[in-house]
Design a protein around this motif. Structure first.
Motif, PDB file in Angstrom:
ATOM      1  N   GLN A  79       0.872  -1.176   0.000  1.00 60.61           N
ATOM      2  CA  GLN A  79       0.000   0.000   0.000  1.00 60.61           C
ATOM      3  C   GLN A  79       0.909   1.226   0.000  1.00 60.61           C
ATOM      4  OE1 GLN A  79      -3.341  -0.149  -0.203  1.00 60.61           O
ATOM      5  NE2 GLN A  79      -3.256  -2.379  -0.180  1.00 60.61           N
ATOM      6  N   SER A  80       0.689   2.138  -0.930  1.00 61.94           N
ATOM      7  CA  SER A  80       1.550   3.316  -1.030  1.00 61.94           C
ATOM      8  C   SER A  80       0.699   4.573  -1.116  1.00 61.94           C
ATOM      9  CB  SER A  80       2.440   3.208  -2.279  1.00 61.94           C
ATOM     10  OG  SER A  80       1.705   3.531  -3.444  1.00 61.94           O
ATOM     11  N   HIS A  81       1.371   5.735  -1.163  1.00 59.60           N
ATOM     12  CA  HIS A  81       0.669   7.000  -1.385  1.00 59.60           C
ATOM     13  C   HIS A  81      -0.012   7.016  -2.744  1.00 59.60           C
ATOM     14  CE1 HIS A  81       2.154   8.744   2.233  1.00 59.60           C
ATOM     15  NE2 HIS A  81       3.383   8.993   1.805  1.00 59.60           N
ATOM     16  N   TYR A  82       0.389   6.114  -3.629  1.00 58.54           N
ATOM     17  CA  TYR A  82      -0.099   6.099  -5.010  1.00 58.54           C
ATOM     18  C   TYR A  82      -1.013   4.917  -5.283  1.00 58.54           C
ATOM     19  CZ  TYR A  82       3.721   9.342  -5.015  1.00 58.54           C
ATOM     20  OH  TYR A  82       4.543  10.394  -4.700  1.00 58.54           O
ATOM     21  N   GLY A  83      -1.507   4.288  -4.239  1.00 58.74           N
ATOM     22  CA  GLY A  83      -2.376   3.131  -4.386  1.00 58.74           C
ATOM     23  C   GLY A  83      -1.604   1.839  -4.194  1.00 58.74           C
ATOM     24  N   VAL A  84      -2.225   0.753  -4.618  1.00 59.79           N
ATOM     25  CA  VAL A  84      -1.623  -0.560  -4.454  1.00 59.79           C
ATOM     26  C   VAL A  84      -0.525  -0.759  -5.488  1.00 59.79           C
ATOM     27  CG1 VAL A  84      -2.037  -3.052  -4.554  1.00 59.79           C
ATOM     28  CG2 VAL A  84      -3.739  -1.552  -3.515  1.00 59.79           C
ATOM     29  N   LEU A  85       0.642  -1.175  -5.006  1.00 58.62           N
ATOM     30  CA  LEU A  85       1.764  -1.510  -5.872  1.00 58.62           C
ATOM     31  C   LEU A  85       2.105  -2.981  -5.683  1.00 58.62           C
ATOM     32  CD1 LEU A  85       4.123   1.516  -5.092  1.00 58.62           C
ATOM     33  CD2 LEU A  85       2.566   1.256  -7.036  1.00 58.62           C
ATOM     34  N   GLY A  86       2.652  -3.578  -6.719  1.00 51.99           N
ATOM     35  CA  GLY A  86       3.138  -4.946  -6.628  1.00 51.99           C
ATOM     36  C   GLY A  86       4.647  -4.944  -6.753  1.00 51.99           C
ATOM     37  N   LEU A  87       5.316  -5.563  -5.802  1.00 49.46           N
ATOM     38  CA  LEU A  87       6.775  -5.640  -5.800  1.00 49.46           C
ATOM     39  C   LEU A  87       7.207  -7.023  -6.252  1.00 49.46           C
ATOM     40  CD1 LEU A  87       9.639  -4.587  -5.016  1.00 49.46           C
ATOM     41  CD2 LEU A  87       9.175  -5.478  -2.706  1.00 49.46           C
ATOM     42  N   TYR A  88       8.077  -7.053  -7.242  1.00 43.10           N
ATOM     43  CA  TYR A  88       8.697  -8.307  -7.676  1.00 43.10           C
ATOM     44  C   TYR A  88      10.160  -8.276  -7.250  1.00 43.10           C
ATOM     45  CZ  TYR A  88      10.667 -12.044 -10.417  1.00 43.10           C
ATOM     46  OH  TYR A  88      11.317 -13.192 -10.791  1.00 43.10           O
ATOM     47  N   ILE A  89      10.600  -9.344  -6.646  1.00 45.88           N
ATOM     48  CA  ILE A  89      12.004  -9.518  -6.312  1.00 45.88           C
ATOM     49  C   ILE A  89      12.425 -10.871  -6.855  1.00 45.88           C
ATOM     50  CG2 ILE A  89      13.700  -9.874  -4.468  1.00 45.88           C
ATOM     51  CD1 ILE A  89      12.053  -7.993  -2.728  1.00 45.88           C
ATOM     52  N   GLY A  90      13.455 -10.873  -7.665  1.00 47.36           N
ATOM     53  CA  GLY A  90      14.005 -12.123  -8.165  1.00 47.36           C
ATOM     54  C   GLY A  90      15.515 -12.033  -8.197  1.00 47.36           C
ATOM     55  N   GLN A  91      16.167 -13.045  -7.685  1.00 45.84           N
ATOM     56  CA  GLN A  91      17.628 -13.126  -7.739  1.00 45.84           C
ATOM     57  C   GLN A  91      18.020 -14.534  -8.156  1.00 45.84           C
ATOM     58  OE1 GLN A  91      19.652 -12.217  -4.074  1.00 45.84           O
ATOM     59  NE2 GLN A  91      19.074 -10.066  -4.118  1.00 45.84           N
ATOM     60  N   ILE A  92      19.064 -14.613  -8.960  1.00 45.99           N
ATOM     61  CA  ILE A  92      19.696 -15.893  -9.242  1.00 45.99           C
ATOM     62  C   ILE A  92      21.120 -15.782  -8.721  1.00 45.99           C
ATOM     63  CG2 ILE A  92      20.496 -17.502 -11.003  1.00 45.99           C
ATOM     64  CD1 ILE A  92      18.068 -16.675 -12.678  1.00 45.99           C
ATOM     65  N   CYS A  93      21.452 -16.673  -7.828  1.00 43.05           N
ATOM     66  CA  CYS A  93      22.764 -16.667  -7.191  1.00 43.05           C
ATOM     67  C   CYS A  93      23.488 -17.952  -7.551  1.00 43.05           C
ATOM     68  CB  CYS A  93      22.623 -16.565  -5.677  1.00 43.05           C
ATOM     69  SG  CYS A  93      21.677 -15.123  -5.150  1.00 43.05           S
ATOM     70  N   GLU A  94      24.796 -17.844  -7.592  1.00 42.55           N
ATOM     71  CA  GLU A  94      25.637 -18.986  -7.933  1.00 42.55           C
ATOM     72  C   GLU A  94      26.575 -19.253  -6.780  1.00 42.55           C
ATOM     73  OE1 GLU A  94      29.019 -18.899 -11.014  1.00 42.55           O
ATOM     74  OE2 GLU A  94      27.239 -19.602 -12.118  1.00 42.55           O
ATOM     75  N   SER A  95      26.689 -20.502  -6.429  1.00 40.80           N
ATOM     76  CA  SER A  95      27.599 -20.921  -5.370  1.00 40.80           C
ATOM     77  C   SER A  95      28.634 -21.850  -5.983  1.00 40.80           C
ATOM     78  CB  SER A  95      26.818 -21.646  -4.277  1.00 40.80           C
ATOM     79  OG  SER A  95      27.693 -22.185  -3.324  1.00 40.80           O
ATOM     80  N   ARG A  96      29.867 -21.594  -5.672  1.00 40.54           N
ATOM     81  CA  ARG A  96      30.958 -22.439  -6.165  1.00 40.54           C
ATOM     82  C   ARG A  96      31.668 -23.076  -4.982  1.00 40.54           C
ATOM     83  NH1 ARG A  96      32.369 -21.687 -11.385  1.00 40.54           N
ATOM     84  NH2 ARG A  96      31.482 -19.895 -12.412  1.00 40.54           N
ATOM     85  N   LEU A  97      31.858 -24.371  -5.082  1.00 39.13           N
ATOM     86  CA  LEU A  97      32.658 -25.044  -4.066  1.00 39.13           C
ATOM     87  C   LEU A  97      34.094 -24.584  -4.232  1.00 39.13           C
ATOM     88  CD1 LEU A  97      31.190 -28.635  -4.327  1.00 39.13           C
ATOM     89  CD2 LEU A  97      30.648 -26.859  -2.661  1.00 39.13           C
ATOM     90  N   SER A  98      34.750 -24.353  -3.150  1.00 35.79           N
ATOM     91  CA  SER A  98      36.140 -23.900  -3.208  1.00 35.79           C
ATOM     92  C   SER A  98      36.888 -24.460  -2.011  1.00 35.79           C
ATOM     93  CB  SER A  98      36.192 -22.369  -3.211  1.00 35.79           C
ATOM     94  OG  SER A  98      35.698 -21.869  -1.986  1.00 35.79           O
ATOM     95  N   ASP A  99      38.117 -24.047  -1.880  1.00 32.26           N
ATOM     96  CA  ASP A  99      38.895 -24.520  -0.736  1.00 32.26           C
ATOM     97  C   ASP A  99      38.647 -23.667   0.507  1.00 32.26           C
ATOM     98  OD1 ASP A  99      40.096 -22.263  -1.726  1.00 32.26           O
ATOM     99  OD2 ASP A  99      42.079 -23.152  -1.962  1.00 32.26           O
TER     100      ASP A  99
END
Length: 182
Positions: free
Chosen positions: A49-69
């Motif tokens: 809910q904002s001063h400008y009415g209803v907003l929709g928030l999208y959050i997307g992340q793609i993360c990469e994990s690498r095995l290491s020493d």
């Protein structure tokens, strides 16, 4: 775990909607990718809910994990998309979106990997173009900056009176998560 940290941040500042993590199996080279997004049987928008009415928030992340020493795996953000929609229909065009794509599908793509887009008219030399037609470069955008924009500039009620300190502390502690030297 990043999902838990981001959910803790979101739940103390902006929205109780949880981010869900989907993981791919590790490759033979020890690389694993995870996707974080609001989901409920598929991607959804968090209602704000904002001063400008209803907003929709999208959050997307793609993360990469690498095995290491190292004692713990290194995690790097490969892709993010933060978007604000007028309303909560995910199929609608976002009003504004911030994106990072370190490995675009087209390896010959030459556009800015960190950029801002939206259906915003820009006037260049008397000619109007849409911000969607270009990739306006930005620096890395931390989720804390998007949350701050929603609360301060758009008037979304904060979930905690100390939201500003929560965001400042989080940004200091996790500033290296989205900064990539490439």
């Amino acid at each position: 775990m990043r999902r838990d940290r981001l959910n803790g941040l979101l739940h103390r500042t902006l929205t109780p909607q949880p981010l869900v993590m989907l993981a791919t199996p590790p490759t033979h080279a020890g690389v694993q990718r995870v996707q974080l997004a609001f989901r409920h049987g598929g991607p959804v928008l968090a209602e704000l809910q904002s001063h400008y009415g209803v907003l929709g928030l999208y959050i997307g992340q793609i993360c990469e994990s690498r095995l290491s020493d190292r004692p713990s795996p290194s995690i790097r953000t490969m892709n993010y998309r933060y978007a604000l929609h007028a309303g909560t229909d995910l199929r609608s065009e976002p009003v504004v979106r911030w994106e990072l794509d370190l490995q675009p599908a087209d390896p010959q793509a030459r556009w800015s990997r960190r950029h801002l887009q939206g259906p915003i008219p820009l006037d260049f030399g008397g000619r109007s173009i849409s911000l969607n037609d270009v990739h306006l470069p930005t620096g890395p955008i931390a989720l804390e900056d998007v949350i701050r924009f929603c609360i301060h500039d758009l008037g979304v009620p904060a979930l905690s009176p100390d939201w500003d300190e929560i965001l400042l502390r989080s940004a200091r502690e996790h500033q290296d998560e989205i900064f990539d030297p490439r």
